[in-house]
Scaffold this motif. Structure first.
Motif, PDB file in Angstrom:
ATOM      1  N   ALA A  82       1.433  59.871  -4.064  1.00  0.00           N
ATOM      2  CA  ALA A  82       1.450  61.024  -3.151  1.00  0.00           C
ATOM      3  C   ALA A  82       1.807  62.307  -3.889  1.00  0.00           C
ATOM      4  O   ALA A  82       1.297  63.375  -3.567  1.00  0.00           O
ATOM      5  CB  ALA A  82       2.452  60.780  -2.017  1.00  0.00           C
ATOM      6  N   ALA A  83       2.691  62.199  -4.884  1.00  0.00           N
ATOM      7  CA  ALA A  83       3.224  63.399  -5.531  1.00  0.00           C
ATOM      8  C   ALA A  83       2.512  63.757  -6.840  1.00  0.00           C
ATOM      9  O   ALA A  83       2.541  64.911  -7.248  1.00  0.00           O
ATOM     10  CB  ALA A  83       4.721  63.224  -5.804  1.00  0.00           C
ATOM     11  N   PHE A  84       1.863  62.789  -7.488  1.00  0.00           N
ATOM     12  CA  PHE A  84       1.231  63.092  -8.781  1.00  0.00           C
ATOM     13  C   PHE A  84       0.042  64.028  -8.565  1.00  0.00           C
ATOM     14  O   PHE A  84      -0.877  63.714  -7.810  1.00  0.00           O
ATOM     15  CB  PHE A  84       0.779  61.794  -9.465  1.00  0.00           C
ATOM     16  CG  PHE A  84       0.139  62.034 -10.816  1.00  0.00           C
ATOM     17  CD1 PHE A  84       0.811  62.715 -11.817  1.00  0.00           C
ATOM     18  CD2 PHE A  84      -1.148  61.575 -11.075  1.00  0.00           C
ATOM     19  CE1 PHE A  84       0.216  62.943 -13.052  1.00  0.00           C
ATOM     20  CE2 PHE A  84      -1.752  61.799 -12.307  1.00  0.00           C
ATOM     21  CZ  PHE A  84      -1.069  62.483 -13.296  1.00  0.00           C
ATOM     22  N   ARG A 126      -0.096  66.388  -6.751  1.00  0.00           N
ATOM     23  CA  ARG A 126      -0.089  66.587  -5.294  1.00  0.00           C
ATOM     24  C   ARG A 126      -0.978  65.591  -4.557  1.00  0.00           C
ATOM     25  O   ARG A 126      -1.422  65.859  -3.439  1.00  0.00           O
ATOM     26  CB  ARG A 126      -0.482  68.021  -4.931  1.00  0.00           C
ATOM     27  CG  ARG A 126       0.436  69.085  -5.528  1.00  0.00           C
ATOM     28  CD  ARG A 126       0.308  70.424  -4.829  1.00  0.00           C
ATOM     29  NE  ARG A 126       1.125  71.423  -5.511  1.00  0.00           N
ATOM     30  CZ  ARG A 126       0.648  72.255  -6.434  1.00  0.00           C
ATOM     31  NH1 ARG A 126      -0.620  72.199  -6.768  1.00  0.00           N
ATOM     32  NH2 ARG A 126       1.441  73.133  -7.000  1.00  0.00           N
ATOM     33  N   LYS A 133       1.302  74.979  -1.328  1.00  0.00           N
ATOM     34  CA  LYS A 133       1.419  74.247  -2.593  1.00  0.00           C
ATOM     35  C   LYS A 133       2.886  74.226  -2.987  1.00  0.00           C
ATOM     36  O   LYS A 133       3.508  75.279  -3.141  1.00  0.00           O
ATOM     37  CB  LYS A 133       0.618  74.935  -3.694  1.00  0.00           C
ATOM     38  CG  LYS A 133      -0.828  74.530  -3.749  1.00  0.00           C
ATOM     39  CD  LYS A 133      -1.420  74.971  -5.082  1.00  0.00           C
ATOM     40  CE  LYS A 133      -2.889  74.661  -5.189  1.00  0.00           C
ATOM     41  NZ  LYS A 133      -3.444  75.127  -6.473  1.00  0.00           N
ATOM     42  N   THR A 134       3.423  73.034  -3.146  1.00  0.00           N
ATOM     43  CA  THR A 134       4.815  72.908  -3.560  1.00  0.00           C
ATOM     44  C   THR A 134       4.873  71.978  -4.761  1.00  0.00           C
ATOM     45  O   THR A 134       3.927  71.230  -5.005  1.00  0.00           O
ATOM     46  CB  THR A 134       5.679  72.310  -2.432  1.00  0.00           C
ATOM     47  OG1 THR A 134       5.336  70.919  -2.278  1.00  0.00           O
ATOM     48  CG2 THR A 134       5.461  73.025  -1.116  1.00  0.00           C
ATOM     49  N   GLY A 178       4.188  67.110  -6.937  1.00  0.00           N
ATOM     50  CA  GLY A 178       4.405  67.944  -5.768  1.00  0.00           C
ATOM     51  C   GLY A 178       3.671  67.464  -4.548  1.00  0.00           C
ATOM     52  O   GLY A 178       3.290  66.294  -4.443  1.00  0.00           O
ATOM     53  N   ALA A 179       3.486  68.372  -3.609  1.00  0.00           N
ATOM     54  CA  ALA A 179       2.836  68.031  -2.343  1.00  0.00           C
ATOM     55  C   ALA A 179       2.160  69.269  -1.768  1.00  0.00           C
ATOM     56  O   ALA A 179       2.547  70.393  -2.072  1.00  0.00           O
ATOM     57  CB  ALA A 179       3.876  67.511  -1.344  1.00  0.00           C
ATOM     58  N   PHE A 180       1.143  69.044  -0.951  1.00  0.00           N
ATOM     59  CA  PHE A 180       0.643  70.105  -0.083  1.00  0.00           C
ATOM     60  C   PHE A 180       1.482  70.036   1.193  1.00  0.00           C
ATOM     61  O   PHE A 180       1.449  69.020   1.905  1.00  0.00           O
ATOM     62  CB  PHE A 180      -0.837  69.898   0.249  1.00  0.00           C
ATOM     63  CG  PHE A 180      -1.761  70.151  -0.903  1.00  0.00           C
ATOM     64  CD1 PHE A 180      -2.147  71.440  -1.225  1.00  0.00           C
ATOM     65  CD2 PHE A 180      -2.251  69.106  -1.669  1.00  0.00           C
ATOM     66  CE1 PHE A 180      -3.015  71.682  -2.295  1.00  0.00           C
ATOM     67  CE2 PHE A 180      -3.116  69.340  -2.737  1.00  0.00           C
ATOM     68  CZ  PHE A 180      -3.498  70.636  -3.045  1.00  0.00           C
TER      69      PHE A 180
END
Lengths: 438, 438
Positions: free
Chosen positions: B191-193, B195, A217-218, A230-232
């Motif tokens: 993509a980022a919202f 994650r 998790k970032t 963020g992103a996985f």
């Protein structure tokens, strides 16, 4: 700039495209004993651990290198995610073993992302570990301001600026050196830079070692809520040198303990009982206690993440106390409270609500309060948090789905929890009113 | 804000967590005929197309809904990516078919991301299509300034701001309504919202319809380079209503044609020959010519993306002319030239360099120049681009690996290319000097 670009292009034909070769692990760990887990582990994890330790013994020959020094890796925990699997190395003095780090570096260029507190302590050591006997690799670094309040887009842009100015390419590796804020920001930057480059986590706080560095998790905060962008994105490895805890302030140590307590409450009653018996040793930084707490926490997290990487259900249980806790962090301004401090108060609120719903015994609630208090963690939210403030911030929590706020609540015997939106909202109201002045 | 949060929480128990049910396709397309590809297609793509068209005929019963209106979908191209596969619908008037769009919406909340140019033309229509006979869905929108120079982090933050202020949760859907800039930014934001949330592409420029909306490349620019920050993130579907091209300026139409020409040059000689014969029809916006060019372009892109989603090799060939082109866009300031204009000049430079290397005949170079000139696209870079400017910007291109600049160059008969860092740099120098004043 133009000149260096020109020479870079001039080197296009003569340069070799080969990366530094991936190295086999060498040497057996001096103390490869893994303490028996105090609860029944997932069998696949055990098998995976067995495989890794076996492979560490087998793959001991690396002809072009020096004979192995005695390895200090005491534990390796695998995060089993198919082709995105990776090891977590846990032990004292791991940063003194360059080989351990270097085998996970891709390409010739490394960007270490760290902060103003950690850089004076460990940046030189990490740079040494990356380049020792490894002249092909060059290391850049970017030193960010320290603190949760800097976990934002403006600060993360400094990582991109540095990476682009340094002309890093897709075959580079980002290294996160620091606590959870650095790990989360560096990981998200690695996920987004050139649409994804490799990265390595070197967590230096207990919080990051037991929780945030593991599982991919970032992200960054938005002024209206924590970790909303963020992103996985999984690292190549997590390297936990427990020696770095020697420089950690007491308050930061306690913050990490809040997450250790969490694993016991949601899924590992024997681990909770171990903590009740060993909290003094943890607070006194007794090395074997710390290593065991980190190892058992990482095993719990690895098991959960392997089953539910993208948090479609089970993984959400790792957020016990976090919905209340995130509201405290957002509501008081990022950084006023440490993450684990907010989580501790949030955990007490979740236990209180679970008890009001009749889902847990009074004794579990009491033991929750007691163990967090013993760790000198807050067990109530700050006075500035009103009922309405909690509700307003919790409404944008990532666990809201189609307007329904889902919570992690304790239910059943010690070590059991649920992730649900089906609860009597009266209990939530009562808990908020019990903990807030208005 | 607090009040609405409060009522939101109050609804926690009574709200149903169920999303709007995913709808089966209903009715066969009135004109499901797919023109025979003019080259041999990848057999798996054919099979996949056949399956889809079959399923459209089979799954014609949806008891709770009205009998199907005559569908105007003339073509469906599948992007075959396992569990991330999705359809591209191509046809005139598709925005008049609410069902087509609604079946791909997840959750009850939609955020349409568009710009100041497209919003007055199509935002109302898209909002209607999303909500017609579908009262459970609510639509928010964010209207960004128009242009490549706004494809940056500050502008993308407005999408996050809107999403968070609107209290969108993980079960929402982002809809990109516009050209390539909107699609790239909305996709990266999706993509980022939280994650990652679902998103749908509704491209309204030829550039976006034939290229950027397909394949999941999303991102934003950095002042030092194009698309350096982003994610690989696939949409739920791409809906191409060719009627939207009626409002497209001529210059934008030509820009899209540059990418159409690219597919012919790198992998589809019969398509290139078709373009040579039908360029006048394309420029005159003859509907069947446009639909065919879009369909054939999407098929080519889908085949490449299915084989190499994350651009480990093959997919890079879609960037013919783009390394030179991106340098022009960055060097002249984003937006001065349209993307396709820069790519056109870059394609001529790539063809010139390929010819200098002895990799293609003079005739292929000439046909490349001729077809782009016929489309009224630039065939030389702007005068402000110096040799050093090209080199400096190209050095941070995403295709640099371990310091080596790799290029897509034509090699062999028409329709063949290579992606390589192994070329005589003298040819690159000669090409740069041939096209630049200094």
């Amino acid at each position: 700039m133009a000149a260096s670009a020109s020479s870079l292009l001039a080197a296009a034909v003569s340069s070799s495209c080969a990366a530094i070769s991936s190295r086999l692990p060498r040497g057996a760990p001096a103390a490869a004993s893994v303490p028996s887990p105090s609860r029944q582990s997932c069998s696949s994890l055990r098998a995976s651990l067995a495989r890794r330790q076996q492979s560490r013994f087998v793959a001991s020959v690396a002809p072009t290198m020096q004979p192995p020094a005695e390895s200090r890796v005491s534990t390796v925990v695998d995060v089993d995610l198919g082709d995105r699997s990776y090891p977590i190395y846990i032990g004292a003095g791991l940063l003194d073993e360059p080989d351990l780090l270097q085998r996970h570096v891709h390409g010739k260029r490394v960007l270490v992302v760290t902060n103003t507190t950690v850089a004076p302590l460990y940046l030189e050591k990490v740079s040494w570990a990356l380049t020792h006997n490894n002249p092909n690799v060059s290391v850049e670094s970017v030193i960010l301001p320290d603190g949760e309040k800097y976990k934002d887009m403006d600060t993360m842009m400094k990582v991109f600026d540095k990476a682009i100015e340094s002309r890093l390419d897709r075959r580079c590796t980002f290294v996160a050196l620091g606590g959870g804020v650095i790990g989360d920001m560096c990981g998200f930057a690695a996920a987004a830079f050139l649409r994804g480059v490799n990265f390595i986590q070197i967590p230096t706080t207990l919080m990051a070692q037991v929780d945030s560095s593991v599982g991919g998790k970032t992200g960054i905060n938005h002024p209206l809520g924590k970790n909303l962008i963020g992103a996985f994105y999984q690292p190549q490895c997590v390297l936990i040198d427990t020696d770095t805890l020697n420089t950690l302030p007491d308050r930061e140590l306690a913050s990490g303990i809040a997450e250790v307590v969490k694993y016991g409450l949601i899924r590992d009653a024997p681990f909770f009982e171990w903590q009740e018996q060993n909290m003094s040793a943890l607070l006194a930084r007794e090395p074997s206690a710390l290593v065991y707490a980190i190892k058992r926490s990482c095993e719990n997290k690895a098991e959960v993440v392997a089953q539910d990487e993208k948090e479609s259900g089970l993984r959400a249980t790792l957020n016990l106390g976090h919905t209340f806790g995130h509201a405290i962090e957002t509501g008081t301004g990022y950084g006023a409270w440490l993450h684990g401090e907010a989580v501790a108060a949030g955990t007490v609120m979740a236990a209180d609500m679970s008890h009001r719903l009749g889902w847990i015994d009074e004794s579990i609630k009491k033991r929750t309060v007691d163990i967090l208090a013993q760790a000198k963690l807050p067990i109530t939210p700050p006075e500035t948090m009103t009922v309405e403030k909690f509700k307003s911030i919790m409404a944008v929590d990532k666990k809201v789905a189609d307007g329904l706020l889902r919570l992690i609540l304790l239910k059943g015997p010690l070590g059991s929890c649920v992730f649900t939106g089906e609860y009597d909202r009266k209990a939530l109201d009562e808990t908020l009113h019990a903990f807030c002045n208005n």
